[in-house]
Motif scaffolding. Sequence first.
Motif, short mmCIF file in Angstrom:
data_model
loop_
_atom_site.label_atom_id
_atom_site.label_comp_id
_atom_site.label_asym_id
_atom_site.label_seq_id
_atom_site.Cartn_x
_atom_site.Cartn_y
_atom_site.Cartn_z
N GLN A 137 -8.52 2.69 -0.11
CA GLN A 137 -8.57 4.04 0.48
C GLN A 137 -10.01 4.49 0.71
O GLN A 137 -10.34 5.02 1.77
CB GLN A 137 -7.86 5.05 -0.42
CG GLN A 137 -6.36 4.96 -0.36
CD GLN A 137 -5.68 6.05 -1.16
OE1 GLN A 137 -6.32 6.99 -1.64
NE2 GLN A 137 -4.37 5.93 -1.31
N GLU B 134 -5.96 -0.22 -4.80
CA GLU B 134 -5.46 0.81 -3.88
C GLU B 134 -6.52 1.89 -3.65
O GLU B 134 -6.79 2.28 -2.51
CB GLU B 134 -4.18 1.44 -4.44
CG GLU B 134 -3.56 2.48 -3.54
CD GLU B 134 -2.75 1.89 -2.40
OE1 GLU B 134 -2.52 2.62 -1.43
OE2 GLU B 134 -2.35 0.71 -2.48
N THR C 82 -2.20 5.39 2.16
CA THR C 82 -3.08 4.31 2.59
C THR C 82 -2.63 3.74 3.93
O THR C 82 -3.46 3.43 4.79
CB THR C 82 -3.14 3.19 1.53
OG1 THR C 82 -3.58 3.76 0.30
CG2 THR C 82 -4.09 2.08 1.93
N GLN D 142 -1.03 -4.95 -0.39
CA GLN D 142 -2.45 -4.65 -0.63
C GLN D 142 -3.35 -5.82 -0.23
O GLN D 142 -4.43 -5.60 0.32
CB GLN D 142 -2.68 -4.31 -2.10
CG GLN D 142 -2.13 -2.99 -2.53
CD GLN D 142 -2.33 -2.72 -4.01
OE1 GLN D 142 -2.44 -3.65 -4.82
NE2 GLN D 142 -2.41 -1.46 -4.36
N VAL E 52 0.84 -1.19 0.00
CA VAL E 52 0.00 0.00 0.00
C VAL E 52 0.88 1.24 0.00
O VAL E 52 2.04 1.20 0.40
CB VAL E 52 -0.97 0.03 1.22
CG1 VAL E 52 -1.92 -1.16 1.18
CG2 VAL E 52 -0.22 0.11 2.53
#
Length: 123
Positions: A117, A113, A10, A43, A6
């Motif tokens: 978020q 991503e 994030t 992620q 990330v």
Amino acid sequence: MTEEFVTLETAKLLKEKGFNERKYLIDVSTLNHCYKYLSVPPQSVAQKWLREIKNIHVLSIPRIIESYNKIGEVVKTIVEFYYWEIYVVGSSHKYIAQNCLSNQFNTYEEALEAGIQEALKLI
């Protein structure tokens, strides 16, 4: 193949929402004065944490375009772009918390991503 981590932005959102896994700690004191150490996970770990701890499922979905020949067979398939969707899990039906087909991304990871978020902002 490598895992995508990330972004720092994030990671900050994850920390604010309670994510703090020590095995992903990095020293960001030289990059950011607000945090000395920050968990910067892949992620996939952030996605799993949202799903299992916060009951929010984030998907990165390809928008597919297919070309057909004269007899209707698919002869070519391409990914036009990726987008993300967010679902609240744990109910008897899937409730779409957010659908962002209008935001288009070039890669799976970029869409994921952005979805992570947005999910963190919904918490």
